[in-house]
Design a protein around this motif. Sequence first.
Motif, mmCIF file in Angstrom:
data_model
loop_
_atom_site.group_PDB
_atom_site.id
_atom_site.type_symbol
_atom_site.label_atom_id
_atom_site.label_comp_id
_atom_site.label_asym_id
_atom_site.label_seq_id
_atom_site.Cartn_x
_atom_site.Cartn_y
_atom_site.Cartn_z
ATOM 1 N N HIS A 1 11.418 62.502 -36.306
ATOM 2 C CA HIS A 1 11.928 63.545 -37.142
ATOM 3 C C HIS A 1 13.015 64.151 -36.712
ATOM 4 O O HIS A 1 13.801 65.016 -37.186
ATOM 5 C CB HIS A 1 10.833 64.674 -37.406
ATOM 6 N N VAL A 2 13.676 63.455 -35.312
ATOM 7 C CA VAL A 2 14.916 64.186 -34.614
ATOM 8 C C VAL A 2 16.067 64.186 -35.830
ATOM 9 O O VAL A 2 17.207 64.970 -35.903
ATOM 10 C CB VAL A 2 15.256 63.255 -33.363
ATOM 11 N N THR B 1 16.273 74.247 -30.185
ATOM 12 C CA THR B 1 17.517 73.963 -30.724
ATOM 13 C C THR B 1 18.433 74.824 -30.825
ATOM 14 O O THR B 1 19.659 74.900 -30.687
ATOM 15 C CB THR B 1 16.967 73.458 -32.280
ATOM 16 N N LEU C 1 20.129 69.301 -39.799
ATOM 17 C CA LEU C 1 20.250 70.916 -39.752
ATOM 18 C C LEU C 1 21.155 71.273 -38.678
ATOM 19 O O LEU C 1 21.620 72.436 -38.696
ATOM 20 C CB LEU C 1 18.882 71.522 -39.571
ATOM 21 N N SER D 1 7.769 71.270 -37.839
ATOM 22 C CA SER D 1 8.891 71.675 -37.022
ATOM 23 C C SER D 1 10.084 71.857 -37.727
ATOM 24 O O SER D 1 10.985 72.615 -37.789
ATOM 25 C CB SER D 1 9.410 70.631 -35.707
ATOM 26 N N LEU D 2 10.163 71.025 -39.165
ATOM 27 C CA LEU D 2 11.312 71.484 -39.984
ATOM 28 C C LEU D 2 10.961 72.498 -40.705
ATOM 29 O O LEU D 2 11.971 73.198 -40.845
ATOM 30 C CB LEU D 2 11.277 69.969 -40.980
ATOM 31 N N GLU E 1 16.446 64.098 -39.143
ATOM 32 C CA GLU E 1 16.089 65.366 -39.678
ATOM 33 C C GLU E 1 16.777 66.591 -39.248
ATOM 34 O O GLU E 1 17.302 67.371 -39.910
ATOM 35 C CB GLU E 1 14.794 65.350 -40.403
ATOM 36 N N LEU E 2 16.302 66.852 -38.019
ATOM 37 C CA LEU E 2 16.676 68.257 -37.286
ATOM 38 C C LEU E 2 18.177 68.171 -37.226
ATOM 39 O O LEU E 2 18.787 69.082 -37.167
ATOM 40 C CB LEU E 2 16.029 68.319 -35.996
ATOM 41 N N THR F 1 17.060 75.460 -46.963
ATOM 42 C CA THR F 1 16.545 74.309 -46.616
ATOM 43 C C THR F 1 15.396 73.746 -47.399
ATOM 44 O O THR F 1 14.753 74.307 -47.895
ATOM 45 C CB THR F 1 15.702 74.118 -45.000
ATOM 46 N N LEU G 1 21.769 76.724 -36.862
ATOM 47 C CA LEU G 1 21.336 75.621 -37.515
ATOM 48 C C LEU G 1 21.716 76.041 -38.991
ATOM 49 O O LEU G 1 22.001 77.172 -39.283
ATOM 50 C CB LEU G 1 19.783 75.567 -37.501
ATOM 51 N N ALA H 1 12.525 75.163 -38.224
ATOM 52 C CA ALA H 1 13.894 74.856 -37.999
ATOM 53 C C ALA H 1 14.377 75.558 -39.233
ATOM 54 O O ALA H 1 15.469 76.187 -39.204
ATOM 55 C CB ALA H 1 14.339 73.315 -37.868
ATOM 56 N N ALA I 1 21.154 70.275 -35.470
ATOM 57 C CA ALA I 1 20.601 70.437 -33.815
ATOM 58 C C ALA I 1 21.335 69.170 -33.131
ATOM 59 O O ALA I 1 21.814 68.302 -33.695
ATOM 60 C CB ALA I 1 19.046 69.872 -33.909
#
Length: 110
Positions: A21-22, A2, A28, A62-63, A24-25, A74, A47, A66, A30
């Motif tokens: 989960h995309v 990202t 941030l 991954s969250l 959710e990214l 976050t 991010l 990120a 992404a």
Amino acid sequence: MTLAEGESVISETIFENRFMHVPELMRLGADITVHGGEARVRGVEALHGAEVMATDLRASVSLVIAGLAAEGETTIGRVYHLDRGFERLEEKLGACGAEVRRLKGYEDGH
């Protein structure tokens, strides 16, 4: 990916919901588009912290990663997914200098 310069492509051929989960990214900051079993990730400058929700074990970690890379704070809901695969994650990340804490009552996403 990202935060990397350029574009990366990830192909998934086994688990059809791997990219749940995309969104959710993207909260941030992404830049990710998903078409079928392929995700295209275009690197962004930064991010930014946000409230996000974990959907499974891999997505939740991954969250976390990120979120650590993001500017600001976050908050990740439904972290019980993490507990299935990562023992004492807050402690281990804290030992590396990360500022991570578990919020009472937020584990289930409320």
